[in-house]
Motif scaffolding. Structure first.
Motif, short mmCIF file in Angstrom:
data_model
loop_
_atom_site.label_atom_id
_atom_site.label_comp_id
_atom_site.label_asym_id
_atom_site.label_seq_id
_atom_site.Cartn_x
_atom_site.Cartn_y
_atom_site.Cartn_z
N VAL A 206 11.63 4.56 -10.93
CA VAL A 206 12.35 4.05 -9.76
C VAL A 206 11.35 3.48 -8.74
O VAL A 206 11.57 2.42 -8.16
N ARG A 207 10.24 4.18 -8.56
CA ARG A 207 9.22 3.71 -7.62
C ARG A 207 8.63 2.36 -8.07
O ARG A 207 8.37 1.49 -7.24
N TYR A 208 8.42 2.20 -9.38
CA TYR A 208 7.94 0.92 -9.89
C TYR A 208 8.97 -0.19 -9.63
O TYR A 208 8.61 -1.32 -9.30
N ALA A 209 10.25 0.13 -9.79
CA ALA A 209 11.29 -0.86 -9.52
C ALA A 209 11.29 -1.24 -8.03
O ALA A 209 11.46 -2.42 -7.69
N VAL A 210 11.07 -0.27 -7.17
CA VAL A 210 11.01 -0.53 -5.73
C VAL A 210 9.81 -1.43 -5.42
O VAL A 210 9.91 -2.36 -4.62
N LEU A 211 8.68 -1.14 -6.06
CA LEU A 211 7.49 -1.97 -5.86
C LEU A 211 7.75 -3.40 -6.31
O LEU A 211 7.40 -4.36 -5.62
N GLU A 212 8.39 -3.55 -7.45
CA GLU A 212 8.71 -4.89 -7.95
C GLU A 212 9.63 -5.63 -6.99
O GLU A 212 9.43 -6.81 -6.70
N LYS B 71 0.83 -1.21 0.00
CA LYS B 71 0.00 0.00 0.00
C LYS B 71 0.86 1.26 0.00
O LYS B 71 0.55 2.23 -0.68
N LYS B 72 1.94 1.23 0.76
CA LYS B 72 2.82 2.39 0.82
C LYS B 72 3.46 2.64 -0.54
O LYS B 72 3.50 3.79 -1.02
N ALA B 73 3.95 1.60 -1.16
CA ALA B 73 4.60 1.75 -2.46
C ALA B 73 3.60 2.22 -3.51
O ALA B 73 3.91 3.09 -4.34
N ARG B 74 2.39 1.67 -3.50
CA ARG B 74 1.36 2.07 -4.47
C ARG B 74 0.97 3.53 -4.26
O ARG B 74 0.75 4.27 -5.22
N ALA B 75 0.86 3.97 -3.01
CA ALA B 75 0.52 5.36 -2.73
C ALA B 75 1.60 6.30 -3.25
O ALA B 75 1.30 7.35 -3.83
N ASP B 76 2.86 5.93 -3.05
CA ASP B 76 3.97 6.74 -3.57
C ASP B 76 3.91 6.85 -5.09
O ASP B 76 4.07 7.93 -5.65
N SER C 110 2.82 9.79 -9.97
CA SER C 110 2.20 9.74 -11.29
C SER C 110 1.30 10.94 -11.51
O SER C 110 1.29 11.52 -12.61
N SER C 111 0.55 11.33 -10.49
CA SER C 111 -0.32 12.50 -10.64
C SER C 111 0.50 13.77 -10.83
O SER C 111 0.14 14.64 -11.63
N ASP C 112 1.63 13.86 -10.13
CA ASP C 112 2.53 15.00 -10.32
C ASP C 112 3.08 15.01 -11.75
O ASP C 112 3.19 16.07 -12.38
N THR C 113 3.41 13.84 -12.25
CA THR C 113 3.95 13.72 -13.61
C THR C 113 2.91 14.14 -14.64
O THR C 113 3.24 14.83 -15.61
N ILE C 114 1.67 13.76 -14.43
CA ILE C 114 0.60 14.14 -15.36
C ILE C 114 0.43 15.65 -15.40
O ILE C 114 0.27 16.24 -16.47
#
Length: 95
Positions: free
Chosen positions: A60-66, A20-25, A30-34
């Motif tokens: 990087v965040r996706y890599a951390v989630l993985e 949940k923490k990783a998904r929230a990050d 992602s919203s900032d990027t948009i």
């Protein structure tokens, strides 16, 4: 058996918390990027550097989630293997 259930429950809780923490990050970044992409489309080229940085940060965040998911699966497999070994050890004297 009760201890095994507690351990499995704790592993599940820990994984859910980390996930949940990783998904929230990721969602926040992602919203900032948009928002930055919309600014760049409007013609604000000075925001391009921030956009590139934000895109890299999302990757990087996706890599951390993985990596988090891999660790959770590894912990679950280790726990399962330990249970199996305990079961076999207890079954040996019977056989």
């Amino acid at each position: 058996m009760e201890e095994w259930k507690k351990v499995a429950s704790q592993l599940d809780k820990d994984h859910a918390k980390e996930y949940k923490k990783a998904r929230a990050d990721i969602k926040k970044k992602s919203s900032d990027t948009i928002k930055l992409q919309k600014k760049v489309k409007k013609g604000k080229d000075e925001v391009r550097g921030q956009l590139d940085s934000a895109l890299q940060d999302v990757n990087v965040r996706y890599a951390v989630l993985e990596e988090t998911e891999k660790r959770a699966v590894c912990r679950a497999l280790i726990e399962e293997r330990g249970r199996y070994c305990s079961f076999v050890t207890m079954l040996k004297p019977v056989l």
